[in-house]
Design a protein around this motif. Structure first.
Motif, mmCIF file in Angstrom:
data_model
loop_
_atom_site.group_PDB
_atom_site.id
_atom_site.type_symbol
_atom_site.label_atom_id
_atom_site.label_comp_id
_atom_site.label_asym_id
_atom_site.label_seq_id
_atom_site.Cartn_x
_atom_site.Cartn_y
_atom_site.Cartn_z
ATOM 1 N N LEU A 145 -7.306 6.764 4.120
ATOM 2 C CA LEU A 145 -7.668 5.859 3.023
ATOM 3 C C LEU A 145 -6.662 4.723 2.900
ATOM 4 N N GLU A 146 -5.380 5.075 3.067
ATOM 5 C CA GLU A 146 -4.346 4.034 2.993
ATOM 6 C C GLU A 146 -4.520 3.034 4.132
ATOM 7 N N PRO A 176 -11.001 -1.534 -4.417
ATOM 8 C CA PRO A 176 -9.945 -0.755 -3.751
ATOM 9 C C PRO A 176 -10.536 0.481 -3.074
ATOM 10 N N VAL A 177 -9.998 0.802 -1.907
ATOM 11 C CA VAL A 177 -10.488 1.964 -1.162
ATOM 12 C C VAL A 177 -10.300 3.255 -1.970
ATOM 13 N N HIS A 178 -9.266 3.280 -2.815
ATOM 14 C CA HIS A 178 -8.974 4.496 -3.577
ATOM 15 C C HIS A 178 -9.774 4.620 -4.870
ATOM 16 N N ASP A 235 -15.066 -5.746 -2.342
ATOM 17 C CA ASP A 235 -13.608 -5.868 -2.396
ATOM 18 C C ASP A 235 -12.951 -4.742 -3.189
ATOM 19 N N MET A 251 -7.288 2.324 5.621
ATOM 20 C CA MET A 251 -8.468 1.504 5.308
ATOM 21 C C MET A 251 -8.139 0.437 4.282
ATOM 22 N N GLU A 252 -7.260 0.773 3.328
ATOM 23 C CA GLU A 252 -6.862 -0.215 2.321
ATOM 24 C C GLU A 252 -6.069 -1.344 2.986
ATOM 25 N N ARG A 291 0.561 4.172 -7.204
ATOM 26 C CA ARG A 291 -0.470 3.149 -7.064
ATOM 27 C C ARG A 291 -1.830 3.729 -6.671
ATOM 28 N N GLN A 292 -1.855 4.999 -6.316
ATOM 29 C CA GLN A 292 -3.142 5.612 -5.964
ATOM 30 C C GLN A 292 -3.797 6.322 -7.150
ATOM 31 N N VAL A 350 0.833 -1.212 0.000
ATOM 32 C CA VAL A 350 0.000 0.000 0.000
ATOM 33 C C VAL A 350 0.870 1.266 0.000
ATOM 34 N N LEU A 351 1.979 1.214 0.714
ATOM 35 C CA LEU A 351 2.832 2.406 0.814
ATOM 36 C C LEU A 351 3.935 2.440 -0.249
ATOM 37 N N GLY A 352 3.941 1.438 -1.123
ATOM 38 C CA GLY A 352 4.915 1.422 -2.197
ATOM 39 C C GLY A 352 6.346 1.270 -1.702
ATOM 40 N N ARG A 358 6.374 5.120 -5.795
ATOM 41 C CA ARG A 358 5.466 3.986 -5.993
ATOM 42 C C ARG A 358 4.179 4.204 -5.200
ATOM 43 N N ARG A 359 4.314 4.848 -4.047
ATOM 44 C CA ARG A 359 3.136 5.091 -3.208
ATOM 45 C C ARG A 359 2.131 6.001 -3.929
ATOM 46 N N ARG A 374 -9.457 -9.507 4.091
ATOM 47 C CA ARG A 374 -9.619 -10.528 3.051
ATOM 48 C C ARG A 374 -8.694 -11.709 3.305
#
Lengths: 84, 434
Positions: A41-42, B135-137, B133, A44-45, B75-76, A18-20, B71-72, A52
């Protein structure tokens, strides 16, 4: 039920994705807020992915309550243990 | 001393340009490509695998995303936003924007034709059956204003951040509206541009259903041929372009390199058919006239025209008639770079404004790719075969979008004394002298 080691790898892998970053970069003493400035949001992801994988209901509060990644892993371990 | 714009407002300088386009990932590369006049269209295997009737598109050449985005971040956001952020980063660097700007006085004005539809398509295909399921974003990634607001966040620019949706004219609308905000004193500077990445199954399939796209699958490089007798539709492309616009006097004061001026802008609507342009070109022609008047220029001041020129019969024919009307049959040289770049939808207007300004400054009008013979040749002066040398002069850049959206920019190169500007005046001339 996953061992603590397995749980630790899973949690650190999910967070790093999530944080890359890399799983090795995320340590037990890492604070997601202080070290990464993680936003809601991150977080929550991260929670959604762990839900899951572990088939476990995780509240955002569960994750915000933990000061470090290690504490979050402890908390999740207690929750998975409590379920079995 | 800095003179004012004919409107009485501030003049607007272009001080930085960045782009990620099929013709190249920087201005010089794209300029070289459009002057060469070779199409960038190529077969895209995933389009064939998806069983689309169109097998090709113009894609942005690969580049190192990691040099621009963590990368952070990456990916968003989706490709549309990524391309915009990369183009904008180049533009800001090119402008050498000073650190002392007042963030409240800098705006972000971005056009996009379809915004987050491609990423909404992706999440629909992957998660429609299991919405829990997702993605939150998903919302921040797909919302139409995501590219513009991500850009504002990146630099902390807190002036007006607006997303314009005028279909294929969106990038031109954004540049024009940004210039207006500076002209009338709302902003000191703006990042203005456009972005889209529409090379997806559903978007390409949808455009193909209208028979708007070329199906020259056996020969993609010959597919985009604006104004040519054998054209059969436009070629889809992706990409983004961003211009740094600044109040002229402030740009001069800080010693910025100035490409030229956004001198005129006008927009209007055919209000006639939801996709087809009005055949007589009357409203589009009026839009061109209004843009010239806004710049305080006459038709004789225009050195060349960058046509919207999509390579569809309906656009090209109506546009040729509109130019003929506006210029009373005295057409300046007309080019159409979509023959090279394909159609970047919301990205096209900004990319073409940048290229048109550079071509105007260097006195070189690119040939229209794949143009052999045109049924519109009696209406407009099409540039065929090789670049046309012209005197350094203002350029009219047209964009027309579905919905009957017309938008025209007039750009004036700065007399910086470049190699092809013998006798260039040391200072900008007044509109009457141009």
């Amino acid at each position: 039920m996953p061992t603590r080691e397995e749980l630790s790898l899973l949690v650190r892998t999910v967070i790093s994705d999530v944080l890359g970053t890399e799983a090795e970069e995320v340590r037990e003493q890492t604070s997601l807020e202080v070290d990464y400035g993680i936003d809601s949001l991150e977080l929550m992801e991260v929670g959604a992915r762990l839900e899951r994988s572990l088939r476990l209901r995780i509240e955002v509060e569960d994750l915000t309550a933990a000061q470090t990644v290690g504490q979050a892993i402890d908390l999740l371990q207690a929750r998975t243990a409590g379920r079995s | 001393m800095t003179r004012r714009h004919p409107s009485g407002g501030h003049r607007v300088a272009v001080t930085g340009i960045g782009l990620k386009s099929p013709a190249g990932n920087d201005l010089e590369a794209a300029y070289t490509a459009v002057l060469k006049g070779g199409s960038t269209a190529a077969t895209v295997p995933r389009l064939i695998e998806a069983d689309l009737p169109v097998h090709f598109a113009c894609l942005v050449p690969e580049f190192d995303l990691d040099a621009y985005l963590t990368r952070r971040e990456s990916r968003q956001i989706d490709r549309t936003t990524r391309l915009l952020l990369c183009a904008a980063t180049d533009a800001v660097e090119d402008a050498v924007l000073p650190a002392g700007l007042t963030p409240e006085r800098v705006g972000v004005q971005i056009g996009t034709g379809i915004g987050g539809l491609p990423s909404m398509e992706e999440v629909t295909l992957s998660h429609a059956a299991r919405p829990r399921d997702m993605p939150v974003h998903t919302v921040p990634r797909t919302m139409a204003n995501s590219p513009a607001t991500r850009l504002a966040m990146r630099y902390g620019f807190r002036g007006p951040c607006t997303t314009y949706a005028s279909a294929c004219a969106s990038g031109t609308t954004a540049v024009g509206e940004a210039a207006r905000k500076i002209r009338y004193g709302d902003l000191d500077a703006a990042l203005a541009g456009g972005t889209d990445s529409a090379v997806t199954t559903v978007v390409m399939g949808a455009f193909a259903r209208m028979r708007a796209m070329s199906v020259r699958n056996a020969d993609p490089e010959r597919a985009s041929r604006p104004f040519d007798t054998d054209r059969d539709g436009f070629v889809m492309a992706e990409g983004a372009a961003v211009l740094v616009l600044e109040r002229w006097d402030l740009a001069l004061a800080r010693g910025a390199r100035i490409y030229g001026e956004v001198a005129g802008f006008a927009d209007n609507c055919d209000a006639s058919h939801i996709v087809a342009p009005t055949e007589d070109g009357a409203t589009a022609g009026r839009c061109m006239r209004q843009a010239l008047a806004d710049a305080g220029l006459s038709t004789a001041d225009i050195g060349h025209i960058n046509a919207h020129g999509t390579s569809t019969v309906l656009n090209d024919r109506a546009e040729a008639r509109a130019i003929e009307r506006c210029f009373h049959g005295q057409s300046p040289p007309v080019t159409a770079v979509k023959g090279v770049t394909g159609h970047l939808i919301g990205g096209s207007g900004a990319l073409e404004a940048a290229l048109a300004l550079l071509c105007a400054a260097r006195g070189s009008v690119p040939p229209i790719a794949n143009l052999r013979a045109s049924p519109e040749a009696d209406l407009v002066d099409l540039v065929v075969g090789a670049p046309r040398s012209i005197a350094r002069a203002a350029v009219l850049s047209n964009s027309f979008g579905f919905g009957g959206q017309n938008a025209c920019l007039v750009l004036v190169p700065e007399d910086g004394g470049g190699p092809q500007s013998p006798g260039a005046a040391p200072h900008p001339r007044t509109p009457q002298q141009r």
